[in-house]
Enzyme design. Sequence first.
Site, PDB file in Angstrom:
ATOM      1  CB  CYS A  76      -0.874  -0.015   1.243  1.00  0.00           C
ATOM      2  SG  CYS A  76      -1.976  -1.443   1.331  1.00  0.00           S
ATOM      3  CG  ASP A 136       2.247   2.462   5.940  1.00  0.00           C
ATOM      4  OD1 ASP A 136       2.056   2.422   7.165  1.00  0.00           O
ATOM      5  OD2 ASP A 136       2.298   3.527   5.293  1.00  0.00           O
ATOM      6  CB  CYS A 174      -0.291   6.725  11.019  1.00  0.00           C
ATOM      7  SG  CYS A 174      -1.551   6.928   9.776  1.00  0.00           S
TER       8      CYS A 174
END
Length: 307
Positions: free
Chosen positions: A110, A181, A233
Amino acid sequence: GNQASPAPQVPRYVRVNTLKTCLDDVVDYFKRQGYSYQGRAARLEELSSLSGKQFLLDPHLPDLLVFPSQTDFHKDRLYVAGHIILQDKASCLPAFLLSPPSGSHVIDACAAPGNKTSHVAAILKNKGQIFAFDLDPKRLATMSTMLVRAGATCCELANQDFLAVDPRDPKYSKVTYILLDPSCSGSGMVNRLPGEETAPSSERLRALAAFQRKALGHALRFPALQRLAYSTCSVQQEENEDVVRDVLQEHGSAFRLVNVLPSWPHRGLATFPAAQCCLRACPAATLTSGFFLSSVPQWEPPCGAGG
Ligand code: SAM
């Protein structure tokens, strides 16, 4: 009431793009601009006491310079030329921990807008091959410009659903490293817009975690895989420790987590048995911001397997 305290000041991190320059040249450049170099920090605390025109070398990452938080290099000549990348420290961890040897075949599942891809390309010294996937054509277009600027030449970009990439395709038979990610709630991002601070809804979290589990499970099907870095994140356990636990359980004993970067102070949530093998990052504990890296487990094949 809102009990959240203001985010501690996070320094400005500058990643030296070793595809275009080297640490010494960048340090010399900033000295010529009137900055004063303090050498490599021995401890994390030194990063928060930077002031004025001082700068340091990060204590964990080899090509990462640290400046006082208010420093802005978006108009700097080195940034415009792709010699430096303005990337938060947490978002430098996945590629650094993956550390594929030069010449490796790597998947960035990704990938857009590609800061981690260009970091992997730098670690590979542009030797080898990165297969980078993303669903979003606009983000991929930005990424392609960014990779040219960074001088990354070993990347093949594809506007493709990673879940639809066939692990048995001979094209990927030498893929030994995967960086994953995936899309996440972004709940760890420090500089969110006002009104965005609310926690993601449980429906949204469930949907994101379902995708993250699928993507992680899919990545583990690539036959030559030796190591994988999973990052988000997000600060949500559902997107991090829970995803890793569930997928590892499904895959039985084929993969295990390894303990990485023992000097990193902030580890996974203790509710997870392998918490010690995960890294968390946040302004208060690790002085990172903008990007919140909640876990970077790595997988290695059991003894005797793989090559
Ligand atoms: N790794 C990127 C970086 O460091 O610049 C950031 C990646 S961002 C967190 C997640 C990305 O996953 C988005 O660009 C999104 O378009 C992409 N994405 C979401 N679902 C995908 C899928 N099924 N296959 C490939 N990419 C996907």
